[in-house]
Enzyme design. Structure first.
Site, PDB file in Angstrom:
ATOM      1  N   LYS A  27       0.808  -1.236   0.040  1.00 44.54           N
ATOM      2  CA  LYS A  27      -0.120   0.016   0.058  1.00 44.54           C
ATOM      3  C   LYS A  27       0.794   1.492   0.084  1.00 44.54           C
ATOM      4  CE  LYS A  27      -3.176   1.020   3.346  1.00 44.54           C
ATOM      5  NZ  LYS A  27      -4.051   0.921   4.411  1.00 44.54           N
ATOM      6  N   HIS A  46      -0.163   4.512   0.621  1.00 46.10           N
ATOM      7  CA  HIS A  46      -0.640   5.397   1.619  1.00 46.10           C
ATOM      8  C   HIS A  46      -0.869   4.752   2.972  1.00 46.10           C
ATOM      9  CE1 HIS A  46      -3.984   3.292   0.095  1.00 46.10           C
ATOM     10  NE2 HIS A  46      -4.446   3.088   1.247  1.00 46.10           N
TER      11      HIS A  46
END
Ligand code: OMP
Length: 213
Positions: A103, A105
């Site tokens: 991921k 973020h």
């Protein structure tokens, strides 16, 4: 057979996790049985499952610092095991799992939960040829941690590329134990002791003769 092993087979039968018939495996072999841990799909089933893994781990005396549940099926297994280790054995151990995709973020990265440090005990469902678990071992090494062992529900006791089983190859290559709650031999013993209720015994014995170690 230990009581948690019989409990585990009956739990798996009760939830259709352990089925008899004709199944094509990842390896291409056609198996007379299949173990689908994804069908341990209720609160009570997961709690019982966690107890079986925790009992097996404590029984073995394996030393470890953190539990790792590989995505996806290992995640609930490792979580249930961590809960049972705390509730039943008074051991509050760190628990981590991985994502399949990083991921960009939020917390980022591939790993979630406790830091992957020290000796890592991997919790997973089944090892046949060992492909899935080898990927996890690479991930642990890349994180700078070491492998303490692997705990699985079922050891299918099948030959790998050579004469050894995939599990024996992993144990030798990494110098670690692979703990299983049950082996294929336990399923055969269980069917014999119950008078072969599914008419599966002959097929199981033939399969073991062909691919077993
Ligand atoms: P290997 O990666 O070959 O060790 O196979 C392990 C994986 O096979 C498991 O994570 C499952 O995806 C699948 N599997 C089962 O879940 N249950 C079985 O009884 C047999 C297999 C399999 O395909 O070998």
């Amino acid at each position: 057979m230990q009581s948690y092993q019989k409990e585990f087979i009956e739990l798996a039968r009760g939830h259709d996790v352990l089925r008899f018939g004709e199944f094509t495996l990842k390896s291409g072999r056609v198996s007379p049985y299949f173990f689908n841990a994804g069908l341990f799909a209720s609160g009570a089933a997961l709690a019982a499952l966690g107890r079986c893994y925790a009992d097996r781990i404590v029984d073995s005396g394996v030393e470890f610092d953190v539990l790792l549940g590989p995505a996806y099926k290992g995640i609930p297994l490792a979580a249930a095991t961590a809960v049972a280790l705390s509730d039943r054995h008074g051991r509050d151990v760190p628990f981590a799992y991985n994502r399949k995709e990083a991921k960009a973020h939020g917390e980022g990265g591939m790993l979630v939960g406790a830091p992957l440090e020290g000796k890592v005990l991997v919790i997973d469902d089944v090892i046949t040829a060992g492909t899935a678990v080898r990927e996890v071992i690479t991930m642990i090494e890349e994180a700078g941690a070491s492998l303490a062992g692997v705990a699985i529900g079922l050891n299918r006791q099948e030959r790998g590329a050579g004469e050894l089983s995939a599990i024996q190859e992993i144990e030798q290559a990494h110098g670690i134990p692979v703990l299983s709650i049950i082996d294929m031999a336990h399923i055969i013993d269980y069917l014999e002791s119950q008078g072969d209720p599914d008419g599966a015994l002959q097929g199981m014995q033939e399969y073991r003769g062909k691919y077993g170690v």
